[in-house]
Design a protein around this motif. Structure first.
Motif, PDB file in Angstrom:
ATOM      1  N   VAL A   1       0.799  -1.023   0.030  1.00 62.66           N
ATOM      2  CA  VAL A   1       0.042  -0.056  -0.055  1.00 62.66           C
ATOM      3  C   VAL A   1       0.790   1.419  -0.062  1.00 62.66           C
ATOM      4  N   SER A   2       0.481   2.215  -0.942  1.00 60.40           N
ATOM      5  CA  SER A   2       1.401   3.196  -0.897  1.00 60.40           C
ATOM      6  C   SER A   2       0.249   4.638  -0.662  1.00 60.40           C
ATOM      7  N   GLY A   3       1.172   5.923  -0.622  1.00 61.95           N
ATOM      8  CA  GLY A   3       0.105   7.106  -0.613  1.00 61.95           C
ATOM      9  C   GLY A   3      -0.523   7.219   0.561  1.00 61.95           C
ATOM     10  N   MET A   4      -0.199   6.666   1.603  1.00 57.10           N
ATOM     11  CA  MET A   4      -0.910   7.090   3.047  1.00 57.10           C
ATOM     12  C   MET A   4      -0.341   8.057   3.826  1.00 57.10           C
ATOM     13  N   THR A   5      -0.889   8.987   4.218  1.00 63.95           N
ATOM     14  CA  THR A   5      -0.826  10.032   5.054  1.00 63.95           C
ATOM     15  C   THR A   5       0.427   9.856   6.188  1.00 63.95           C
ATOM     16  N   GLU A   6       0.067   8.762   6.573  1.00 61.28           N
ATOM     17  CA  GLU A   6       1.217   8.142   7.781  1.00 61.28           C
ATOM     18  C   GLU A   6       2.584   8.021   6.996  1.00 61.28           C
ATOM     19  N   GLN A   7       2.564   7.482   5.658  1.00 62.45           N
ATOM     20  CA  GLN A   7       3.914   7.481   5.189  1.00 62.45           C
ATOM     21  C   GLN A   7       4.502   8.473   4.748  1.00 62.45           C
ATOM     22  N   LEU A   8       3.859   9.643   4.366  1.00 58.55           N
ATOM     23  CA  LEU A   8       4.299  10.984   4.073  1.00 58.55           C
ATOM     24  C   LEU A   8       5.124  11.661   5.372  1.00 58.55           C
ATOM     25  N   LEU A   9       4.458  11.550   6.602  1.00 56.55           N
ATOM     26  CA  LEU A   9       4.865  11.807   7.783  1.00 56.55           C
ATOM     27  C   LEU A   9       5.961  11.207   8.243  1.00 56.55           C
ATOM     28  N   VAL A  10       5.953   9.725   8.045  1.00 61.62           N
ATOM     29  CA  VAL A  10       7.137   8.751   8.480  1.00 61.62           C
ATOM     30  C   VAL A  10       8.317   9.225   7.624  1.00 61.62           C
ATOM     31  N   ALA A  11       8.223   9.446   6.468  1.00 61.16           N
ATOM     32  CA  ALA A  11       9.516   9.784   5.709  1.00 61.16           C
ATOM     33  C   ALA A  11       9.743  11.281   5.921  1.00 61.16           C
ATOM     34  N   THR A  12       9.104  11.981   6.100  1.00 57.60           N
ATOM     35  CA  THR A  12       9.404  13.416   6.527  1.00 57.60           C
ATOM     36  C   THR A  12      10.202  13.677   7.662  1.00 57.60           C
ATOM     37  N   VAL A  13       9.659  12.949   8.679  1.00 64.22           N
ATOM     38  CA  VAL A  13      10.374  12.895   9.950  1.00 64.22           C
ATOM     39  C   VAL A  13      11.803  12.212   9.813  1.00 64.22           C
ATOM     40  N   ASP A  14      11.628  11.203   9.157  1.00 63.17           N
ATOM     41  CA  ASP A  14      12.990  10.276   8.982  1.00 63.17           C
ATOM     42  C   ASP A  14      14.180  11.195   8.331  1.00 63.17           C
ATOM     43  N   VAL A  15      13.820  11.591   7.319  1.00 64.95           N
ATOM     44  CA  VAL A  15      14.765  12.727   6.351  1.00 64.95           C
ATOM     45  C   VAL A  15      15.313  13.892   7.223  1.00 64.95           C
ATOM     46  N   SER A  16      14.171  14.309   8.025  1.00 63.10           N
ATOM     47  CA  SER A  16      14.547  15.451   9.154  1.00 63.10           C
ATOM     48  C   SER A  16      15.602  15.164  10.187  1.00 63.10           C
ATOM     49  N   LEU A  17      15.391  13.799  10.749  1.00 63.13           N
ATOM     50  CA  LEU A  17      16.304  13.602  11.846  1.00 63.13           C
ATOM     51  C   LEU A  17      17.771  13.197  11.286  1.00 63.13           C
ATOM     52  N   VAL A  18      17.901  12.605   9.988  1.00 68.04           N
ATOM     53  CA  VAL A  18      19.008  12.528   9.455  1.00 68.04           C
ATOM     54  C   VAL A  18      19.919  13.893   9.103  1.00 68.04           C
ATOM     55  N   ALA A  19      18.921  14.621   8.630  1.00 65.31           N
ATOM     56  CA  ALA A  19      19.738  16.164   8.046  1.00 65.31           C
ATOM     57  C   ALA A  19      20.047  16.851   9.505  1.00 65.31           C
ATOM     58  N   GLN A  20      19.439  16.754  10.551  1.00 58.70           N
ATOM     59  CA  GLN A  20      19.903  17.447  11.859  1.00 58.70           C
ATOM     60  C   GLN A  20      21.109  16.881  12.290  1.00 58.70           C
ATOM     61  N   ASN A  21      21.188  15.495  12.293  1.00 58.83           N
ATOM     62  CA  ASN A  21      22.446  14.894  12.573  1.00 58.83           C
ATOM     63  C   ASN A  21      23.829  15.203  11.675  1.00 58.83           C
ATOM     64  N   ILE A  22      23.413  15.458  10.477  1.00 58.76           N
ATOM     65  CA  ILE A  22      24.584  15.862   9.546  1.00 58.76           C
ATOM     66  C   ILE A  22      24.977  17.551   9.742  1.00 58.76           C
ATOM     67  N   ALA A  23      23.879  18.257  10.013  1.00 58.83           N
ATOM     68  CA  ALA A  23      23.989  19.518  10.529  1.00 58.83           C
ATOM     69  C   ALA A  23      25.086  19.577  11.651  1.00 58.83           C
ATOM     70  N   ILE A  24      24.580  18.741  12.661  1.00 63.33           N
ATOM     71  CA  ILE A  24      25.509  18.985  14.100  1.00 63.33           C
ATOM     72  C   ILE A  24      26.806  18.356  13.765  1.00 63.33           C
ATOM     73  N   ALA A  25      26.898  17.217  12.936  1.00 67.13           N
ATOM     74  CA  ALA A  25      28.348  16.587  12.745  1.00 67.13           C
ATOM     75  C   ALA A  25      29.131  17.860  11.895  1.00 67.13           C
ATOM     76  N   ALA A  26      28.307  18.338  10.754  1.00 67.68           N
ATOM     77  CA  ALA A  26      29.204  19.475  10.107  1.00 67.68           C
ATOM     78  C   ALA A  26      29.527  20.559  11.263  1.00 67.68           C
ATOM     79  N   GLU A  27      28.816  21.013  11.857  1.00 70.80           N
ATOM     80  CA  GLU A  27      29.304  22.110  12.729  1.00 70.80           C
ATOM     81  C   GLU A  27      30.219  21.729  13.881  1.00 70.80           C
ATOM     82  N   SER A  28      30.439  20.457  14.382  1.00 68.85           N
ATOM     83  CA  SER A  28      31.340  20.129  15.079  1.00 68.85           C
ATOM     84  C   SER A  28      32.566  19.965  14.472  1.00 68.85           C
TER      85      SER A  28
END
Lengths: 243, 243
Positions: free
Chosen positions: B98-125
């Motif tokens: 099953v694709s196209g669920m609102t839940e899936q949009l949220l999960v993927a959006t949160v997932d990529v945000s957590l990755v990005a913030q770790n990269i931001a912090i690693a970069a600043e470190s």
């Protein structure tokens, strides 16, 4: 590898916690660290509910699918995407404001995620362990009623925080070549195949909870059903119409 | 306050960069740090496009609203929510997915945000500076064509990374009392009023780009119009139907 990068790479979810509590001033420091994260157009579209009442914590265990650590962690935070505050601030300048845009849902969801990840890292830098609780979206309407979340505010995930009482393995991640692509999107099926082997070995040999599975098999239950199919209607009712 | 918390609290967006480049091995280390972030059910629903071609960088400047640092930073990353990989992995086990669920949009959006913030912090470190580029959603369809993003993949934001060539002030944040609430949601209008004063003073005295404004006034243009009203249709066309 500097100490911060070492810390980032040592993350694993903690689900068993020591009894002793996090000092209130440290908790505030963690939240301030979270607030320092980047925020889209300075919108700061999030609120964090610190759940301290035992009765509420027990109810949240039930509402998140029986995850006992929601009650047994020192502290439990519910991270909410909050468009109410910025909407009201904008309205206060005399403007007619627009709500319910898909873009606004995304902005608030990203904003709260960046804050949460900073809090996770700050917590881990102080020797604490954390576990994100996506199960907060199992019953988002009931969670909203329990925590009196108004329109334009929705609970995105929870977070258990406390002093770790176990030492689980670090879970492998996809090969960097799968997720880091140059100039355009490229197929990553071969990396996924390799990762299935990695995860098969990991699940058979890890310290806690061995099983026979791999990455693809572990994902199947997320997609062979309409998981959390209530989210669309819930969000619409909360004023996130996804227009 | 430990060094990691000090680092988190020292964040500010960097928009002017030195010419020298980030070593490739450091960049890989940053991405690995990103991957170590928590991920919902281990789904790892993200891909990062590393844009190195000059021509693509110039086009992205235009597509993100003329932000020159999209081309002048050492490196530019486009963070994508990626449901294609997990969907195909699940399908590979023989399941109907099953694709196209609102839940899936949220999960993927949160997932990529957590990755990005770790990269931001690693970069600043590592002494690097970063700037999130939400403007990637100004023209998400054109960005998708440029970077050949397939169905079930959408660009959430970009990130400039490089060695800082300026030293902007740290931007104030809402009082912790406004965003950190105990056991239930509570009104925060008084804190917003106080924060408007804080921001009024900040905008008048900061090192770069003084103006007369406050927090509420700075938010008004985000809400008095249908900002990025294309997002709904764009996401639906990309297979994120928000069902």
């Amino acid at each position: 590898m500097n100490d911060t990068i070492k810390l980032l790479k040592s993350h694993r979810s903690i689900r068993k916690f020591e009894k002793h509590e996090i000092p209130q001033e440290l908790l505030i420091e963690l939240v301030r660290s979270g607030q320092a994260a980047a925020t889209s157009s300075h919108i700061q579209a999030y609120s964090i509910i610190h759940v301290t009442e035992k009765q509420l914590r027990s109810q949240l265990v039930e509402l998140t699918g029986g995850q006992k650590y929601v009650a047994s962690s020192s502290d439990f935070l519910v991270f909410c995407a909050d468009m109410k505050r910025p909407l009201e601030a904008a309205r206060g300048t005399g403007e007619n404001v627009v709500s319910g845009m898909t873009e606004q849902l995304l902005v608030a969801t990203v904003d709260v995620s960046l804050v949460a990840q900073n809090i996770a890292i700050a917590a881990e830098s102080e020797g604490l362990g954390i576990c994100y609780i996506g199960g907060i979206r199992n019953n988002p309407q009931a969670v909203s009623e329990l925590l009196k979340l108004p329109e334009h505010v929705y609970p995105v995930f929870g977070m258990c925080i406390g002093y770790p009482a176990h030492d689980p393995d670090i879970k492998p991640r996809l090969p960097v070549e799968a997720v880091f692509k140059k100039n355009s999107y490229s197929d990553d099926a071969e990396h996924v195949n390799a990762f299935n082997l990695t995860m098969h070995n990991y699940y058979q040999t890890r310290k806690e909870g061995n099983k026979t599975s791999d990455w693809s098999q572990s994902l199947a239950p997320l997609f062979n059903q309409k998981l959390r199919s209530h989210m669309q209607e819930f969000l619409i009712n909360k004023g996130f119409e996804m227009k």
